[in-house]
Design a protein around this motif. Structure first.
Motif, mmCIF file in Angstrom:
data_model
loop_
_atom_site.group_PDB
_atom_site.id
_atom_site.type_symbol
_atom_site.label_atom_id
_atom_site.label_comp_id
_atom_site.label_asym_id
_atom_site.label_seq_id
_atom_site.Cartn_x
_atom_site.Cartn_y
_atom_site.Cartn_z
ATOM 1 N N GLU A 146 0.850 -1.191 0.000
ATOM 2 C CA GLU A 146 0.000 0.000 0.000
ATOM 3 C C GLU A 146 0.883 1.238 0.000
ATOM 4 O OE1 GLU A 146 -3.280 0.166 2.832
ATOM 5 O OE2 GLU A 146 -3.181 -2.014 3.040
ATOM 6 N N ILE A 147 0.348 2.323 -0.548
ATOM 7 C CA ILE A 147 1.061 3.607 -0.600
ATOM 8 C C ILE A 147 0.201 4.659 0.089
ATOM 9 C CG2 ILE A 147 1.895 5.425 -2.163
ATOM 10 C CD1 ILE A 147 3.630 3.046 -2.401
ATOM 11 N N TYR A 148 0.844 5.501 0.889
ATOM 12 C CA TYR A 148 0.169 6.628 1.545
ATOM 13 C C TYR A 148 0.934 7.911 1.178
ATOM 14 C CZ TYR A 148 -1.515 2.683 4.298
ATOM 15 O OH TYR A 148 -2.040 1.479 4.679
ATOM 16 N N PRO A 149 0.728 8.435 -0.047
ATOM 17 C CA PRO A 149 1.528 9.586 -0.492
ATOM 18 C C PRO A 149 1.341 10.824 0.383
ATOM 19 C CG PRO A 149 -0.197 9.079 -2.089
ATOM 20 C CD PRO A 149 -0.228 8.016 -1.049
ATOM 21 N N GLU A 150 0.144 11.006 0.945
ATOM 22 C CA GLU A 150 -0.095 12.187 1.775
ATOM 23 C C GLU A 150 0.750 12.154 3.050
ATOM 24 O OE1 GLU A 150 -2.751 8.912 2.879
ATOM 25 O OE2 GLU A 150 -2.400 9.884 0.961
ATOM 26 N N LYS A 151 1.139 10.942 3.501
ATOM 27 C CA LYS A 151 1.983 10.799 4.695
ATOM 28 C C LYS A 151 3.431 10.441 4.328
ATOM 29 C CE LYS A 151 -0.533 7.607 6.826
ATOM 30 N NZ LYS A 151 -1.005 6.702 7.897
ATOM 31 N N SER A 152 3.715 10.291 3.042
ATOM 32 C CA SER A 152 5.035 9.854 2.559
ATOM 33 C C SER A 152 5.447 8.540 3.212
ATOM 34 C CB SER A 152 6.096 10.931 2.795
ATOM 35 O OG SER A 152 5.829 12.053 2.020
ATOM 36 N N ARG A 153 4.516 7.601 3.241
ATOM 37 C CA ARG A 153 4.760 6.313 3.865
ATOM 38 C C ARG A 153 4.245 5.188 2.962
ATOM 39 N NH1 ARG A 153 6.386 6.840 9.065
ATOM 40 N NH2 ARG A 153 5.734 4.773 9.766
ATOM 41 N N ALA A 154 4.799 3.989 3.186
ATOM 42 C CA ALA A 154 4.369 2.808 2.440
ATOM 43 C C ALA A 154 4.184 1.649 3.401
ATOM 44 C CB ALA A 154 5.396 2.442 1.384
ATOM 45 N N LYS A 155 3.296 0.756 3.063
ATOM 46 C CA LYS A 155 3.132 -0.480 3.826
ATOM 47 C C LYS A 155 3.856 -1.569 3.044
ATOM 48 C CE LYS A 155 -0.551 -1.272 6.266
ATOM 49 N NZ LYS A 155 -1.930 -1.614 6.705
ATOM 50 N N LEU A 157 5.360 -5.740 2.936
ATOM 51 C CA LEU A 157 5.263 -7.110 3.409
ATOM 52 C C LEU A 157 6.693 -7.629 3.470
ATOM 53 C CD1 LEU A 157 3.207 -9.266 4.186
ATOM 54 C CD2 LEU A 157 3.237 -10.025 1.811
ATOM 55 N N VAL A 158 7.185 -7.882 4.693
ATOM 56 C CA VAL A 158 8.565 -8.343 4.882
ATOM 57 C C VAL A 158 8.563 -9.656 5.644
ATOM 58 C CG1 VAL A 158 9.570 -6.021 4.839
ATOM 59 C CG2 VAL A 158 8.857 -7.005 7.014
ATOM 60 N N ASN A 159 9.670 -10.369 5.578
ATOM 61 C CA ASN A 159 9.817 -11.638 6.281
ATOM 62 C C ASN A 159 10.615 -11.372 7.556
ATOM 63 O OD1 ASN A 159 10.452 -14.212 7.161
ATOM 64 N ND2 ASN A 159 10.661 -15.010 5.074
ATOM 65 N N ILE A 160 9.960 -11.503 8.710
ATOM 66 C CA ILE A 160 10.622 -11.326 10.001
ATOM 67 C C ILE A 160 10.501 -12.648 10.762
ATOM 68 C CG2 ILE A 160 10.636 -10.064 12.192
ATOM 69 C CD1 ILE A 160 9.434 -7.681 10.711
ATOM 70 N N LEU A 161 11.634 -13.232 11.092
ATOM 71 C CA LEU A 161 11.683 -14.509 11.817
ATOM 72 C C LEU A 161 10.837 -15.590 11.145
ATOM 73 C CD1 LEU A 161 11.443 -13.092 15.451
ATOM 74 C CD2 LEU A 161 13.509 -13.805 14.226
ATOM 75 N N GLU A 166 3.436 -7.309 7.901
ATOM 76 C CA GLU A 166 3.262 -5.986 7.291
ATOM 77 C C GLU A 166 3.788 -4.929 8.249
ATOM 78 O OE1 GLU A 166 -0.263 -5.880 4.042
ATOM 79 O OE2 GLU A 166 -0.836 -5.353 6.081
ATOM 80 N N ILE A 167 4.579 -4.005 7.677
ATOM 81 C CA ILE A 167 5.044 -2.864 8.454
ATOM 82 C C ILE A 167 4.795 -1.601 7.639
ATOM 83 C CG2 ILE A 167 6.804 -4.167 9.720
ATOM 84 C CD1 ILE A 167 8.911 -2.926 7.865
#
Length: 182
Positions: A146-155, A157-161, A166-167
């Protein structure tokens, strides 16, 4: 018809594209010889948001009948065909650089992805593979979901342990990975 590669002045690609299209539209006899004039674009982060610039600076692609007279007419617009050298036994021969349909399809797909970045005012699009370059998750790679351009952030999907997680992270903490999809 074939996609012929032309070189031109850097920074003048879009202006020359418009001149060529106007030239063709004003000459009915040329309209069946030239199908499309293409300047692929890329998104650049500029003041006030994302901006379109040529993907291949100094180059224009034209889908056309190979006609030496027409190519010579294009020289009046500061367009020169890019030549490639071919060697037949002991003699050199030069021919126009022709791109395959597969090469053009890849360029068009990349250009469409860049247009989406401009439309979303974001340096990334959903489906991009990125690497986290700063913060507590530095070194992890993931896929933009996902993209949140108004907040300059992205969601991402990463592999943790060993688990897909999702982060949400700032654009400044990630960079795009080209050709490396994990």
């Amino acid at each position: 018809m074939a996609w012929v590669l032309f070189s031109t002045k850097k920074g003048k690609e879009l202006k020359i594209k418009k001149l060529i299209e106007d030239f063709i539209n004003n000459k009915p006899e040329l309209q069946n010889k030239v199908r499309k004039v293409l300047v692929p674009i890329k998104a650049n982060n500029a003041k006030g948001g994302m901006r379109a610039t040529p993907l291949f600076r100094g180059y224009i692609f034209i889908d056309m009948d190979i006609d030496d007279d027409l190519i010579n007419q294009f020289r009046n617009f500061d367009l020169k065909p890019v030549l490639k050298e071919e060697k037949n036994q002991n003699e050199k021969h030069y021919s126009y650089t022709i791109l395959t349909d597969e090469e053009i399809e890849k360029i068009l797909a990349l250009s469409e992805k860049e247009l989406e970045k401009i439309k979303n005012n974001s340096p990334f699009v959903v489906g991009d593979y990125v690497e986290i370059i700063d913060g507590s998750f530095k070194g992890l790679q993931g896929k933009v979901t996902e993209i949140y351009p108004e907040k300059s952030r992205a969601k991402l999907l990463v592999n943790i342990l060993g688990r897909e997680t999702e982060i949400e992270i700032s654009f400044s903490y990630i960079k795009a990975i080209f050709g490396n999809k994990k």
